[in-house]
Scaffold this active site. Structure first.
Site, PDB file in Angstrom:
ATOM      1  N   ASN A 125     -10.310  -2.654   2.758  1.00 39.22           N
ATOM      2  CA  ASN A 125     -10.033  -2.645   1.316  1.00 39.22           C
ATOM      3  C   ASN A 125     -11.318  -2.376   0.560  1.00 39.22           C
ATOM      4  OD1 ASN A 125      -7.273  -3.183   1.386  1.00 39.22           O
ATOM      5  ND2 ASN A 125      -7.516  -5.385   1.197  1.00 39.22           N
ATOM      6  N   TYR A 169       1.034  -4.318  11.882  1.00 39.43           N
ATOM      7  CA  TYR A 169       0.931  -2.875  11.636  1.00 39.43           C
ATOM      8  C   TYR A 169       1.776  -2.064  12.610  1.00 39.43           C
ATOM      9  CZ  TYR A 169      -2.614  -3.918   8.205  1.00 39.43           C
ATOM     10  OH  TYR A 169      -3.254  -4.404   7.098  1.00 39.43           O
ATOM     11  N   HIS A 184       0.834  -1.221   0.000  1.00 44.72           N
ATOM     12  CA  HIS A 184       0.000   0.000   0.000  1.00 44.72           C
ATOM     13  C   HIS A 184       0.864   1.266   0.000  1.00 44.72           C
ATOM     14  CE1 HIS A 184      -3.922  -2.038   0.896  1.00 44.72           C
ATOM     15  NE2 HIS A 184      -3.125  -2.939   1.427  1.00 44.72           N
TER      16      HIS A 184
HETATM   17 FE1  HDD Z   1      -2.514  -4.783   5.414  1.00 44.51          FE
HETATM   18  C1  HDD Z   1      -1.019  -1.770   5.096  1.00 44.51           C
HETATM   19  C2  HDD Z   1      -5.490  -3.438   4.345  1.00 44.51           C
HETATM   20  C3  HDD Z   1      -3.928  -7.926   5.367  1.00 44.51           C
HETATM   21  C4  HDD Z   1       0.230  -6.021   6.855  1.00 44.51           C
HETATM   22  N1  HDD Z   1      -3.132  -2.976   4.808  1.00 44.51           N
HETATM   23  C5  HDD Z   1      -2.355  -1.846   4.753  1.00 44.51           C
HETATM   24  C6  HDD Z   1      -3.141  -0.741   4.318  1.00 44.51           C
HETATM   25  C7  HDD Z   1      -4.400  -1.218   4.114  1.00 44.51           C
HETATM   26  C8  HDD Z   1      -4.387  -2.617   4.429  1.00 44.51           C
HETATM   27  C9  HDD Z   1      -5.594  -0.423   3.646  1.00 44.51           C
HETATM   28  C10 HDD Z   1      -2.635   0.667   4.112  1.00 44.51           C
HETATM   29  C11 HDD Z   1      -2.846   1.499   5.317  1.00 44.51           C
HETATM   30  C12 HDD Z   1      -2.414   2.915   5.025  1.00 44.51           C
HETATM   31  O1  HDD Z   1      -3.070   3.556   4.205  1.00 44.51           O
HETATM   32  O2  HDD Z   1      -1.429   3.342   5.620  1.00 44.51           O
HETATM   33  N2  HDD Z   1      -4.319  -5.542   4.869  1.00 44.51           N
HETATM   34  C13 HDD Z   1      -5.436  -4.814   4.565  1.00 44.51           C
HETATM   35  C14 HDD Z   1      -6.576  -5.683   4.538  1.00 44.51           C
HETATM   36  C15 HDD Z   1      -6.136  -6.940   4.791  1.00 44.51           C
HETATM   37  C16 HDD Z   1      -4.719  -6.859   5.026  1.00 44.51           C
HETATM   38  C17 HDD Z   1      -7.995  -5.232   4.259  1.00 44.51           C
HETATM   39  C18 HDD Z   1      -6.909  -8.221   4.890  1.00 44.51           C
HETATM   40  C19 HDD Z   1      -8.139  -8.293   5.255  1.00 44.51           C
HETATM   41  N3  HDD Z   1      -1.949  -6.636   5.960  1.00 44.51           N
HETATM   42  C20 HDD Z   1      -2.679  -7.799   5.899  1.00 44.51           C
HETATM   43  C21 HDD Z   1      -1.951  -8.872   6.516  1.00 44.51           C
HETATM   44  C22 HDD Z   1      -0.767  -8.332   6.960  1.00 44.51           C
HETATM   45  C23 HDD Z   1      -0.786  -6.931   6.596  1.00 44.51           C
HETATM   46  C24 HDD Z   1      -2.446 -10.294   6.657  1.00 44.51           C
HETATM   47  C25 HDD Z   1       0.387  -8.959   7.670  1.00 44.51           C
HETATM   48  C26 HDD Z   1       0.408 -10.117   8.225  1.00 44.51           C
HETATM   49  N4  HDD Z   1      -0.689  -4.049   5.824  1.00 44.51           N
HETATM   50  C27 HDD Z   1       0.268  -4.726   6.482  1.00 44.51           C
HETATM   51  C28 HDD Z   1       1.470  -3.877   6.837  1.00 44.51           C
HETATM   52  C29 HDD Z   1       1.068  -2.493   6.260  1.00 44.51           C
HETATM   53  C30 HDD Z   1      -0.292  -2.776   5.661  1.00 44.51           C
HETATM   54  C31 HDD Z   1       2.779  -4.443   6.428  1.00 44.51           C
HETATM   55  C32 HDD Z   1       2.046  -1.816   5.331  1.00 44.51           C
HETATM   56  C33 HDD Z   1       2.137  -0.390   5.766  1.00 44.51           C
HETATM   57  C34 HDD Z   1       1.365  -0.328   6.979  1.00 44.51           C
HETATM   58  O3  HDD Z   1       0.879  -1.551   7.297  1.00 44.51           O
HETATM   59  O4  HDD Z   1       1.212   0.649   7.673  1.00 44.51           O
HETATM   60  O5  HDD Z   1       1.634  -3.829   8.210  1.00 44.51           O
END
Ligand code: HDD
Length: 701
Positions: A160, A374, A87
């Protein structure tokens, strides 16, 4: 609507007033700035010359003692922070959530306690796979993350634009993301799932099939952020003041209605305006056309969960709206752009674990893993544990008081001697058992093991349900998307494995994909842990085309003009589009202006070469003396608008251009001849439908 040609912030063209340069005799000729503001170092020392470093002689060696230069370059060298690991490409805005139906009997969550209650929010929309500088319109799931600054603390709903996810367990997330990101040796393709590694992983991950249907559908190429739905995905818990829990799934419903573009448009749009979605959101807020979404909830109890065909804790499953209604409890309006992209949009830190009293987790294994990821990733990105003190992340609706101290960039140190609890000094905050966050008392037992529940095993039934809920046109788009993506895979075995999965979803879809991919023989269906259920009813709510916006509000009419155009028809278009709440852009051979049949000048917003029709929702072609038939960009403009099933209005002067594009006598009902106010009104009314879909039948392949 603000006239883009009359921007109040326009610059002066007075060269002398602005330029800084070396004047006669080598002396610095720098004009003083208007007003009182002085340029200073970070230490507050006023800088005398921002154009030339300190030298010993001219041209002599630069002196190390030039603290102004060193500080400026030092800070520049450290401007970047790591982009989000997923993202990375995103855009945010501020707004307000207003509760329209209080539900205190269901949850004690602060935003829903009283009708009319307002809660500040910050929203960040994003793509998943691309880097920070990637284009806005790849085929991808979109992030829809909302931070509620409630008076009981910050609550993040990190969702999402699809209600399901590719995997059922967080332990698989790094593999999913590695597979979709650029391949590690070659570092391409950027922001695209159309490559071997992604489809290799997917074809070996049957649980992804439902989300793949969403990702191949038009949902993954939205027209704009403001025309997407958002979903919390997981089943969460609402908990009321008595500790009673109700399951909840969150839905954001755009007031502009669901709208998407076609794949060919997305491809071309990424070239014509890679910032299309962020520009759209910025412009909408700038002109006071504030985007809105309703917040809906699906509420259900354990009995419903037990009787539902799938496990409500499985994030690859939806609960169809027809089985459990979406009840609207509030509206979110985005009305303020950021002051600074980096400070706000880039530094905002969402976390699924940020919940408030009244909202709790469930045992969805994807959600549980996210709760770790996160917070962890913010430490890496923002460099220390004090990112919660940044204005964009700090709670706004309530005090923050604890004994957390020190760490990088501490800006809110507690005064006094006491930094622990309990203490006998009678100072500092104490926990409160009633007002504080209390986890839902869910009974838990079981053996420790690595296991996926049996109830998560059906991977195809809802993929099929999504597919059969689409209109034939949308089904065609899914097929084309699969063919496009799989044709980019070099490894034939991957294509075959995917067709084997499609056979478990819909035989006709699989057969057509096999034909268009040129598979010599149809593979056997993929082994399925559970047979596909054929009895699930279609869910009309899942289709975009079946739920058109029914208005042209907020959409853009691109009017192509050349000198001598029919001024009366243009006036009628302007009137009808404005009445419908739509926007107008004027495209002509020269940006400097264009004049109509009686020589009256008209402003131009875009030059033809830089404004292909993919940027507009509908188009009108009003040439004058120059028929534009010999202009390649004008021909592309019209041909593409036709191929993308757009409604096209044209005056008789456009006949030559229409002919040059091979559209003469096409008998197409979406090609509307405009000659008076009546025909213009009919045309603009027709544009309320998303597109003229019947035209698609003409195009094969
Ligand atoms: Fe995630 C970012 C949504 C599964 C780990 N995720 C991130 C963002 C969104 C989502 C909207 C951007 C947030 C922003 O604008 O800063 N992610 C989802 C949804 C998921 C999902 C709807 C499943 C239902 N995500 C998911 C899993 C993991 C992550 C299973 C790790 C095990 N997601 C992350 C992260 C991020 C992230 C690595 C990257 C940057 C951040 O968090 O701040 O932690």
């Amino acid at each position: 609507m603000k006239d883009p040609v009359k921007d109040p912030k326009r610059q002066t063209a007075d060269f002398d007033a602005l330029v800084s340069d070396t004047g006669e005799g080598g002396e610095i000729h720098q004009h003083a700035r208007k007003g009182e503001e002085r340029l200073t170092t970070a230490q507050g020392v006023v800088i005398s010359d921002n154009q030339n470093s300190l030298r010993a002689g001219a041209p002599g060696p630069t002196l190390m003692e030039d603290f102004a230069m060193r500080e400026k370059i030092f800070h520049f060298d450290h401007e970047r922070i790591p982009e989000r690991v997923v993202h990375a490409r995103g855009y945010g805005a501020h707004g307000t959530f207003t509760c329209t139906r209080a539900i205190p009997d269901v949850t004690r969550a602060a935003p829903f306690e009283a009708e009319g209650k307002e809660t500040e929010v910050f929203v960040r929309f994003s793509t998943v796979a691309g880097s920070k500088g990637s284009p806005d319109l790849p085929r991808d799931i979109r992030g829809f993350a909302v931070k509620f600054y409630t008076d009981a603390g910050n609550w993040d709903l990190v969702g999402n634009n699809a209600p399901v996810f590719f995997i059922q367990d967080a332990i698989k997330f790094p593999d999913l993301i590695h597979a979709v990101k650029p391949e590690p040796d070659r570092d391409f393709p950027q922001a695209q799932s159309a490559h071997d590694n992604f489809w290799d992983f997917i074809s070996l991950t049957p649980e992804s099939m439902h989300t793949i249907m969403w990702a191949m559908s038009d949902r993954a190429i939205p027209r704009s952020f403001t025309t997407m739905e958002g979903f919390g995905v997981h089943t969460f818990r609402f908990v009321n003041a008595d500790g009673v829990s109700t399951f909840v799934k969150f839905h954001w419903k755009p007031k502009m209605g669901l709208q998407s573009v076609l794949w060919d448009e997305a491809l071309k749009s990424n070239g014509a305006d890679p910032d299309r979605h962020r520009r759209d959101l910025w412009d909408a807020i700038d002109r006071g056309d504030f985007p809105e979404w309703d917040l809906g909830v699906q509420l259900f109890d354990q009995d419903f969960a037990d009787s539902f065909a799938f496990d409500v804790l499985d994030p690859t499953k939806i609960i169809p709206e027809e089985d459990c209604p979406v009840e609207i409890i509030g509206t979110m309006r985005l009305d303020r752009a950021v002051d600074n992209f980096f400070a706000e949009t880039e530094q905002v830190a969402f976390c699924t674990a940020n919940v408030i009293p009244g909202i709790d987790f469930t045992d969805d294994p994807l959600l549980q893993g996210r709760n770790f990821s996160y917070l962890d990733t913010q430490l890496k990105r923002l460099g220390g544990p004090n990112f919660t003190k940044l204005p964009i992340n700090a709670p706004k609706g309530c005090p923050v008081s604890n004994f957390q101290q020190d760490g990088h960039m501490q800006t809110a140190a507690r005064k006094g001697r006491v930094n622990y609890e309990p203490n006998g000094w009678g100072e500092g905050p104490r926990a409160h058992p009633l007002e504080g966050y209390v986890s839902y008392k869910e009974p838990v037992s079981g053996e420790k093991m690595r296991i996926r529940p049996e109830s998560f095993a059906d991977h195809y039934s809802q993929a099929r349900q999504f597919y059969i809920s689409q209109t034939p046109s949308e089904q065609g788009h899914i097929l084309s998307a699969l063919v496009f993506e799989l044709s980019k895979c070099e490894e034939p075995a991957i294509r075959e494995r995917m067709v084997a999965h499609l056979l478990n979803i819909d035989e006709d879809l699989a057969q057509k994909a096999a034909d268009r991919l040129g598979l010599a023989t149809l593979p056997k269906p993929a082994p399925a842990a559970r047979p596909t259920r054929m009895d699930l009813a279609a869910s009309p709510a899942l289709s975009i085309q079946a739920n058109p916006p029914g208005s042209f509000k907020g959409r853009i009419m691109g009017v192509m003009l050349s000198d001598g155009f029919d001024g009366q028809v243009l006036a009628a278009i302007e009137k009808a589009v404005t009445k419908a709440g739509g926007l107008l852009r004027f495209i002509a051979p020269r940006i400097g202006g264009v004049s109509c049949s009686n020589d009256n000048p008209h402003p131009v917003t875009d030059q033809i070469g830089g404004a292909p029709s993919v940027l507009f929702d509908a188009v009108a072609i009003l040439p004058g003396k120059d028929s534009l038939a010999g202009n390649p960009a004008a021909k592309d403009f019209l041909s593409d608008a036709f191929a993308h099933c757009k409604f096209i209005g044209w005056t008789k002067e456009a006949a030559e251009l229409v002919g040059a594009c091979g559209l003469e006598g096409s008998g197409d009902a979406g090609l509307c001849l405009l000659d008076d106010e009546n025909t213009v009104t009919q045309f603009v009314t027709a544009c309320e439908a998303l597109r003229h879909w019947p035209r698609e039948a003409r195009f094969k392949g």
